[in-house]
Design a protein around this motif. Structure first.
Motif, PDB file in Angstrom:
ATOM      1  N   ASP A  61       3.695   7.386  -7.102  1.00  0.00           N
ATOM      2  CA  ASP A  61       4.270   6.865  -8.370  1.00  0.00           C
ATOM      3  C   ASP A  61       4.150   5.367  -8.076  1.00  0.00           C
ATOM      4  O   ASP A  61       4.784   4.602  -7.116  1.00  0.00           O
ATOM      5  CB  ASP A  61       5.832   7.007  -8.445  1.00  0.00           C
ATOM      6  CG  ASP A  61       6.398   7.029  -9.583  1.00  0.00           C
ATOM      7  OD1 ASP A  61       5.643   6.063 -10.673  1.00  0.00           O
ATOM      8  OD2 ASP A  61       7.697   7.325  -9.894  1.00  0.00           O
ATOM      9  N   THR A  62       3.114   4.655  -9.036  1.00  0.00           N
ATOM     10  CA  THR A  62       2.662   3.361  -8.798  1.00  0.00           C
ATOM     11  C   THR A  62       3.250   2.571 -10.040  1.00  0.00           C
ATOM     12  O   THR A  62       3.841   3.392 -10.861  1.00  0.00           O
ATOM     13  CB  THR A  62       1.090   3.162  -8.788  1.00  0.00           C
ATOM     14  OG1 THR A  62       0.626   3.429  -9.881  1.00  0.00           O
ATOM     15  CG2 THR A  62       0.638   3.890  -7.589  1.00  0.00           C
ATOM     16  N   ASP A  63       2.726   1.105 -10.186  1.00  0.00           N
ATOM     17  CA  ASP A  63       3.147   0.386 -11.306  1.00  0.00           C
ATOM     18  C   ASP A  63       2.358   1.062 -12.686  1.00  0.00           C
ATOM     19  O   ASP A  63       2.961   0.597 -13.747  1.00  0.00           O
ATOM     20  CB  ASP A  63       2.882  -1.051 -11.079  1.00  0.00           C
ATOM     21  CG  ASP A  63       3.715  -1.573  -9.912  1.00  0.00           C
ATOM     22  OD1 ASP A  63       4.748  -1.056  -9.738  1.00  0.00           O
ATOM     23  OD2 ASP A  63       3.269  -2.632  -9.433  1.00  0.00           O
ATOM     24  N   MET A  77       0.793  -1.073  -0.001  1.00  0.00           N
ATOM     25  CA  MET A  77      -0.004  -0.098  -0.113  1.00  0.00           C
ATOM     26  C   MET A  77       0.982   1.228   0.059  1.00  0.00           C
ATOM     27  O   MET A  77       1.793   1.296   0.791  1.00  0.00           O
ATOM     28  CB  MET A  77      -0.767   0.085   1.466  1.00  0.00           C
ATOM     29  CG  MET A  77      -1.849   1.259   1.411  1.00  0.00           C
ATOM     30  SD  MET A  77      -2.898   1.330   2.580  1.00  0.00           S
ATOM     31  CE  MET A  77      -2.392   2.348   3.869  1.00  0.00           C
ATOM     32  N   LYS A  78       0.432   2.280  -0.607  1.00  0.00           N
ATOM     33  CA  LYS A  78       1.200   3.465  -0.816  1.00  0.00           C
ATOM     34  C   LYS A  78      -0.068   4.469  -0.219  1.00  0.00           C
ATOM     35  O   LYS A  78      -1.283   4.399  -0.574  1.00  0.00           O
ATOM     36  CB  LYS A  78       1.762   3.977  -1.993  1.00  0.00           C
ATOM     37  CG  LYS A  78       2.788   2.818  -2.543  1.00  0.00           C
ATOM     38  CD  LYS A  78       3.304   3.576  -4.114  1.00  0.00           C
ATOM     39  CE  LYS A  78       4.361   2.437  -4.422  1.00  0.00           C
ATOM     40  NZ  LYS A  78       5.180   3.011  -5.515  1.00  0.00           N
ATOM     41  N   LYS A  79       0.543   5.352   0.365  1.00  0.00           N
ATOM     42  CA  LYS A  79      -0.600   6.551   1.000  1.00  0.00           C
ATOM     43  C   LYS A  79       0.046   7.900   0.542  1.00  0.00           C
ATOM     44  O   LYS A  79       1.383   8.292   0.698  1.00  0.00           O
ATOM     45  CB  LYS A  79      -0.554   6.485   2.400  1.00  0.00           C
ATOM     46  CG  LYS A  79      -1.616   7.408   2.930  1.00  0.00           C
ATOM     47  CD  LYS A  79      -1.571   7.104   4.550  1.00  0.00           C
ATOM     48  CE  LYS A  79      -2.428   8.322   4.947  1.00  0.00           C
ATOM     49  NZ  LYS A  79      -2.477   8.297   6.498  1.00  0.00           N
ATOM     50  N   ALA A  80      -0.666   9.012   0.416  1.00  0.00           N
ATOM     51  CA  ALA A  80      -0.383  10.395   0.048  1.00  0.00           C
ATOM     52  C   ALA A  80      -1.447  11.161   0.520  1.00  0.00           C
ATOM     53  O   ALA A  80      -2.708  10.610   0.733  1.00  0.00           O
ATOM     54  CB  ALA A  80       0.023  10.440  -1.496  1.00  0.00           C
ATOM     55  N   SER A  81      -1.386  12.483   0.480  1.00  0.00           N
ATOM     56  CA  SER A  81      -2.317  13.314   0.894  1.00  0.00           C
ATOM     57  C   SER A  81      -2.211  14.553  -0.053  1.00  0.00           C
ATOM     58  O   SER A  81      -1.231  15.029  -0.357  1.00  0.00           O
ATOM     59  CB  SER A  81      -2.206  13.935   2.481  1.00  0.00           C
ATOM     60  OG  SER A  81      -3.075  15.027   2.568  1.00  0.00           O
ATOM     61  N   LEU A  82      -3.374  15.101  -0.507  1.00  0.00           N
ATOM     62  CA  LEU A  82      -3.434  16.415  -1.409  1.00  0.00           C
ATOM     63  C   LEU A  82      -3.549  17.469  -0.505  1.00  0.00           C
ATOM     64  O   LEU A  82      -3.314  18.747  -1.086  1.00  0.00           O
ATOM     65  CB  LEU A  82      -4.850  16.337  -2.034  1.00  0.00           C
ATOM     66  CG  LEU A  82      -4.840  15.386  -3.328  1.00  0.00           C
ATOM     67  CD1 LEU A  82      -6.351  15.269  -3.829  1.00  0.00           C
ATOM     68  CD2 LEU A  82      -4.056  15.979  -4.362  1.00  0.00           C
ATOM     69  N   VAL A  83      -3.557  17.301   0.909  1.00  0.00           N
ATOM     70  CA  VAL A  83      -3.780  18.770   1.639  1.00  0.00           C
ATOM     71  C   VAL A  83      -2.550  18.775   2.729  1.00  0.00           C
ATOM     72  O   VAL A  83      -2.118  19.715   3.020  1.00  0.00           O
ATOM     73  CB  VAL A  83      -4.974  18.785   2.314  1.00  0.00           C
ATOM     74  CG1 VAL A  83      -6.104  18.809   1.572  1.00  0.00           C
ATOM     75  CG2 VAL A  83      -4.974  17.710   3.452  1.00  0.00           C
ATOM     76  N   ASN A  84      -1.733  17.595   3.079  1.00  0.00           N
ATOM     77  CA  ASN A  84      -0.741  17.739   3.758  1.00  0.00           C
ATOM     78  C   ASN A  84       0.613  18.541   3.063  1.00  0.00           C
ATOM     79  O   ASN A  84       0.721  18.008   1.915  1.00  0.00           O
ATOM     80  CB  ASN A  84      -0.245  16.354   4.518  1.00  0.00           C
ATOM     81  CG  ASN A  84      -1.300  15.945   5.511  1.00  0.00           C
ATOM     82  OD1 ASN A  84      -1.919  16.519   5.941  1.00  0.00           O
ATOM     83  ND2 ASN A  84      -1.316  14.625   5.794  1.00  0.00           N
ATOM     84  N   ASP A  85       1.338  19.094   3.758  1.00  0.00           N
ATOM     85  CA  ASP A  85       2.487  19.864   3.360  1.00  0.00           C
ATOM     86  C   ASP A  85       2.254  20.503   1.891  1.00  0.00           C
ATOM     87  O   ASP A  85       3.221  20.709   1.106  1.00  0.00           O
ATOM     88  CB  ASP A  85       3.478  18.598   2.863  1.00  0.00           C
ATOM     89  CG  ASP A  85       3.903  17.935   4.138  1.00  0.00           C
ATOM     90  OD1 ASP A  85       3.926  18.526   5.265  1.00  0.00           O
ATOM     91  OD2 ASP A  85       4.189  16.672   4.474  1.00  0.00           O
ATOM     92  N   LEU A  86       1.146  21.138   1.673  1.00  0.00           N
ATOM     93  CA  LEU A  86       0.881  21.894   0.410  1.00  0.00           C
ATOM     94  C   LEU A  86       1.389  22.924   0.437  1.00  0.00           C
ATOM     95  O   LEU A  86       1.717  23.915   1.663  1.00  0.00           O
ATOM     96  CB  LEU A  86      -0.753  22.163   0.418  1.00  0.00           C
ATOM     97  CG  LEU A  86      -1.024  23.126  -0.777  1.00  0.00           C
ATOM     98  CD1 LEU A  86      -1.059  22.327  -1.889  1.00  0.00           C
ATOM     99  CD2 LEU A  86      -2.609  23.148  -0.472  1.00  0.00           C
ATOM    100  N   GLN A  87       2.447  23.431  -0.528  1.00  0.00           N
ATOM    101  CA  GLN A  87       3.044  24.490  -0.807  1.00  0.00           C
ATOM    102  C   GLN A  87       2.759  25.164  -2.071  1.00  0.00           C
ATOM    103  O   GLN A  87       2.796  24.517  -3.003  1.00  0.00           O
ATOM    104  CB  GLN A  87       4.824  24.256  -0.529  1.00  0.00           C
ATOM    105  CG  GLN A  87       5.179  23.729   0.731  1.00  0.00           C
ATOM    106  CD  GLN A  87       6.513  23.226   0.752  1.00  0.00           C
ATOM    107  OE1 GLN A  87       7.307  23.369   0.014  1.00  0.00           O
ATOM    108  NE2 GLN A  87       6.658  22.512   1.951  1.00  0.00           N
TER     109      GLN A  87
END
Length: 114
Positions: A24-26, A1-11
């Protein structure tokens, strides 16, 4: 599993869109583009299909000489080799889905040259 956020660490960048690879997935690349009101991405195209999601804000999305207002929650699918451009009408967060054959560097180049 991979996890990311559209709101965290937004710069945001001051003078141009900020491009960040979230996943970055297969099979795909998920990119976040943060645009301040007034930022543009000049007309460009990719040889591969893309999906654009407006996660937050509002943009003008130009295709074939027409400009479409896209707002929070809107999705757009675009075939490859279709020229398009973006202009942020409000501060906006955009999720861009690329095929694995496409590169984040291409997207960063568009942002840098806009």
């Amino acid at each position: 599993m991979k996890k990311a956020s559209l709101v965290n660490d937004l710069q945001y960048n001051e003078n141009k869109p900020a491009v960040q690879v979230l996943l970055d997935t297969d099979t795909s690349r998920e990119i976040r583009i943060a645009m301040r009101k007034g930022h543009v991405m000049k007309e460009h195209k990719t040889p591969y299909p893309i999906v654009v999601e407006i996660f937050e804000g509002e943009i003008s999305f130009g295709v074939h000489g027409e400009s479409y207002k896209l707002k929070k929650g809107d999705l757009v699918y675009l075939e490859g080799n279709v020229p398009h451009d973006l202009r942020a009408e409000k501060d906006s967060t955009i999720r861009l889905t690329l095929t694995k054959a496409d590169t984040a560097e291409r997207v960063k180049g568009v942002a840098d040259n806009s």
